[in-house]
Write a protein that holds these residues in place. Sequence first.
Motif, PDB file in Angstrom:
ATOM      1  N   PHE A 181       0.917  -1.098  -0.131  1.00 13.92           N
ATOM      2  CA  PHE A 181       0.036   0.095   0.040  1.00 13.92           C
ATOM      3  C   PHE A 181       0.887   1.054   0.046  1.00 13.92           C
ATOM      4  CE2 PHE A 181      -3.337  -2.795   1.473  1.00 13.92           C
ATOM      5  CZ  PHE A 181      -4.372  -2.662   0.686  1.00 13.92           C
ATOM      6  N   LYS A 182       1.854   1.251   0.813  1.00 14.81           N
ATOM      7  CA  LYS A 182       2.587   2.303   1.012  1.00 14.81           C
ATOM      8  C   LYS A 182       3.396   2.686  -0.468  1.00 14.81           C
ATOM      9  CE  LYS A 182       6.383   4.277   3.582  1.00 14.81           C
ATOM     10  NZ  LYS A 182       7.870   4.154   3.537  1.00 14.81           N
ATOM     11  N   ARG A 183       3.702   1.555  -1.006  1.00 19.29           N
ATOM     12  CA  ARG A 183       4.524   1.611  -2.252  1.00 19.29           C
ATOM     13  C   ARG A 183       3.502   2.212  -3.529  1.00 19.29           C
ATOM     14  NH1 ARG A 183       6.926  -3.125  -3.305  1.00 19.29           N
ATOM     15  NH2 ARG A 183       8.878  -2.221  -2.485  1.00 19.29           N
ATOM     16  N   ALA A 184       2.321   1.702  -3.292  1.00 19.95           N
ATOM     17  CA  ALA A 184       1.445   2.174  -4.393  1.00 19.95           C
ATOM     18  C   ALA A 184       1.082   3.683  -4.182  1.00 19.95           C
ATOM     19  CB  ALA A 184      -0.022   1.555  -4.235  1.00 19.95           C
ATOM     20  N   GLU A 185       1.127   4.086  -2.935  1.00 17.75           N
ATOM     21  CA  GLU A 185       0.486   5.561  -2.881  1.00 17.75           C
ATOM     22  C   GLU A 185       1.932   6.409  -3.210  1.00 17.75           C
ATOM     23  OE1 GLU A 185      -1.096   5.868   1.134  1.00 17.75           O
ATOM     24  OE2 GLU A 185       0.078   7.771   1.429  1.00 17.75           O
ATOM     25  N   GLU A 186       3.201   5.715  -2.949  1.00 19.65           N
ATOM     26  CA  GLU A 186       4.184   6.562  -3.195  1.00 19.65           C
ATOM     27  C   GLU A 186       4.776   6.659  -4.842  1.00 19.65           C
ATOM     28  OE1 GLU A 186       6.944   5.808   0.854  1.00 19.65           O
ATOM     29  OE2 GLU A 186       7.942   5.691  -1.293  1.00 19.65           O
ATOM     30  N   LEU A 187       4.210   5.509  -5.341  1.00 18.08           N
ATOM     31  CA  LEU A 187       4.373   5.266  -6.665  1.00 18.08           C
ATOM     32  C   LEU A 187       3.386   6.254  -7.451  1.00 18.08           C
ATOM     33  CD1 LEU A 187       6.147   3.667  -8.724  1.00 18.08           C
ATOM     34  CD2 LEU A 187       4.255   2.499  -9.020  1.00 18.08           C
ATOM     35  N   ALA A 188       2.200   6.097  -6.994  1.00 16.85           N
ATOM     36  CA  ALA A 188       1.071   7.242  -7.639  1.00 16.85           C
ATOM     37  C   ALA A 188       1.525   8.737  -7.619  1.00 16.85           C
ATOM     38  CB  ALA A 188      -0.361   6.840  -6.901  1.00 16.85           C
TER      39      ALA A 188
END
Lengths: 267, 289, 276
Positions: free
Chosen positions: A213-220
């Motif tokens: 989730f953290k990755r998805a958020e940062e990537l977005a």
Amino acid sequence: MNNKVLFGMYLPGNSLMHRLDPRLKLVGCFWFVILVFFARTWWTNLLLIGALGLVIWLSQVKFSKYWAGIRPLMWIILFTAVIQALFSSGGQVYWHWGWLAVTSAGVAQAGFLVLRFFLIITSSTVVTVTTTPLQLADALEALMKPLKYLRVPVSQLAMMVSIALRFVPTIMDEVGLIMNAQRARGMDFSSGSLFTRAKRLVPVMIPLFVAAFKRAEELAVAMEARGYDPNQARTKFRQLHWQRHDTWGTVVWGLLTVALVALRFVK
Amino acid sequence: MVEAAVSYQGVTFRYHEAGAAALQDFTATVPKGRLTAVIGHTGSGKSTLMQLTDGLLTPTAGQLEVLGQVITPRTKNKALHQLHRQVGFVFQFPEHQLFAETVLADVMFGPLNLGQTPAQAKQAAHQALVQLGVGEALWQRSPFELSGGQQRRVAIAGVLAMRPQLLILDEPTAGVDPDGQRELLALVERLKGQGLTILLITHQMEQVAQLADTVLVLAHGQLQFSGQPRALFAQPEFLTTQQLALPAAVAFAKQLQTAGISQFNQLPLTLDELAHALARQLKGDHHEQ
Amino acid sequence: MIEVSNLTFQYPHQDQPVLQGLSLTIPTGQWLAVVGKNGSGKSTLARLIAGLLPTPAQTIRVNDLPVDEAHLAALHHQIGFVFQNPDNQFVGATVEADVAFGLENRQVPAAAMEPRIEQALAQVGMTAYRHHQPEQLSGGQKQRVAIAGALALQPQILILDEATSMLDPQGRQTVLQRLQQIHQAQALTIISITHDPVEVAMADQVAVLDQGQILRLATPAVVLNDQALVQQVGLVQPFSMQLRDRLQHYGVPVPKEYLTKGALEQWLKRQLATRA
């Protein structure tokens, strides 16, 4: 660390098969599968084996690599073949027990079945061995382009696929790391009942989800900062170029089709 | 001669049968009750070495003896499990492994895995959290609500609560702000003072100079150096070939020497040693030490 | 030029604003280091400038462009942003594909991408790694690729949000060296959020943030020389300053002003020469 398993079965190389347009490889493979079901005689099947042999030879990948891809499926294929042999009838009866019988027609059908499995699996392996997952995604995107008119979000889907592919190795690494860390904290993954084992996945799955989730958020956010807008048209850096060998490939596959039809209908 | 906590005897490890060796015929010892720094670049084999030391991997060839337990290529999983109990391994960015609903429950996870009763585990967790300076107000909070620095300390407490005899720390200060770094290094120093055997993987040469009793340098899966930090930093050519930096104090002292400004009988390792030596020279006492 | 005037910002789920009436002007071509404890609002400020958070109306102007919903695309054109985690901003399957990502978004024709990718990779010294996959790179190399990805879009402003904090010392050093070269070669405005004294020392100005406000705006020499301030905001002093203080502790009267390593060396040279 040198244990990075390349996703899929891609083996780097520079053979003709590697250089062929991925769109052609994808369509060609699909077409080959149709031909496999179309071929019903020994001669037509022999022709297909020949074509497959040619493609394997052109890929410059050792047959043992292909064999490694088929081997895990061998038991399923053999099992299906045995069932086929036991339950079909016709021709000479070699052996029977109650309503189970081994007949010449059954054996022949089982033989064809094994051959079909072999042809289909090996031909698709040729594609995955000589094409990077990303090229495949590009090819799929290109082939699905007409669906845009049906309002299918083709480029968004393609972006999703390529990002998923990009992060598969990262996430695999992460799984290994988290499992090691929890093992180091005294967790034993290898014993206990199914239920306790399933319960033990919690300390692995939760950190994995949190990270995802953290990755998805940062990537977005990072993608937004670099000007990505899912509703905007984008240009493409990796262009697929149709080259002369692709035309030749198409011609060869066309000839294969013609030969097959001829062999089947012109006795 | 100090007793060895770990001794590696010709350890070789390969991830794939046919692949290159991640660790090649590695022989070294880790003294008991001391802090040993392990340095090497990505791919040098240091993480493999640490995983072997914790029994997370078994060697392809050779053997190692960790806290009296011998591990060979044929060692069974059960024996390795025994080893996880005695060795504490704080991975890089350990906060990424937090999972429980509360801070306390997460720290209790290890002790419970060791077969302790909930009461014992709770007590062990309390002690570890206090040791790491995690305030009681946070114990019932979700670990995911904490700041990055707090999460790091909770994760380390989770390993210390198991009361390991050997502690492996993989870059414990990576990605932490200067305040947090200071606190963590003070903790490492305290643990060292308590006589714990520590293996510290680090890229920070200042940490090596300040904390380590011995150093192991790895490159390409092989041991390149084993000895005291002072001996290591006295070999500039070796450090250059290994692409390792000098601690700032050593670099500055070397610079003063080559510029002909000052001479040192013994190269100062830390800032304090350097300042001390320079102060003596500046006050006219040229016969330092 | 970036103008921030009386900016107050509060996250929806928090009961206190992170930024309270903050004003700041950053001239074009300046390298500004932003320091402060975690939670001081420095990262929020950077994101607001880049339009990555809903910026309160009429509080920030970037090159006379108001930062708001209507100007987002134009804003992203001008600002390159490099984040903390090297892995979570690497979008492409290979180095060159990642650098191309921003160009594709901006609909640069494929033929025009090639020279821009080449140049950007050369600027960060990653040309040899063009076809590498992210798993084959170190953290420092990934961050250099991230910088190349931003540079390929030819921004006027580059914001680095703790971009070197997860790197090992050597990775950090290479990234900073490259940044310095790039900053010298072109009039790029750089905003770097950092805890690293070396990175702070490279800047033209330092903005010290505390509790959502600017506590101090001064040159690195002034900020780093103020030990009380340095401690208050959770920084460490550079090596030369630490050595100076330690020498004073041993009774050596070193001048109180800010000293770089070189200056300290010269001072020691003079002192020891008179002794000899």
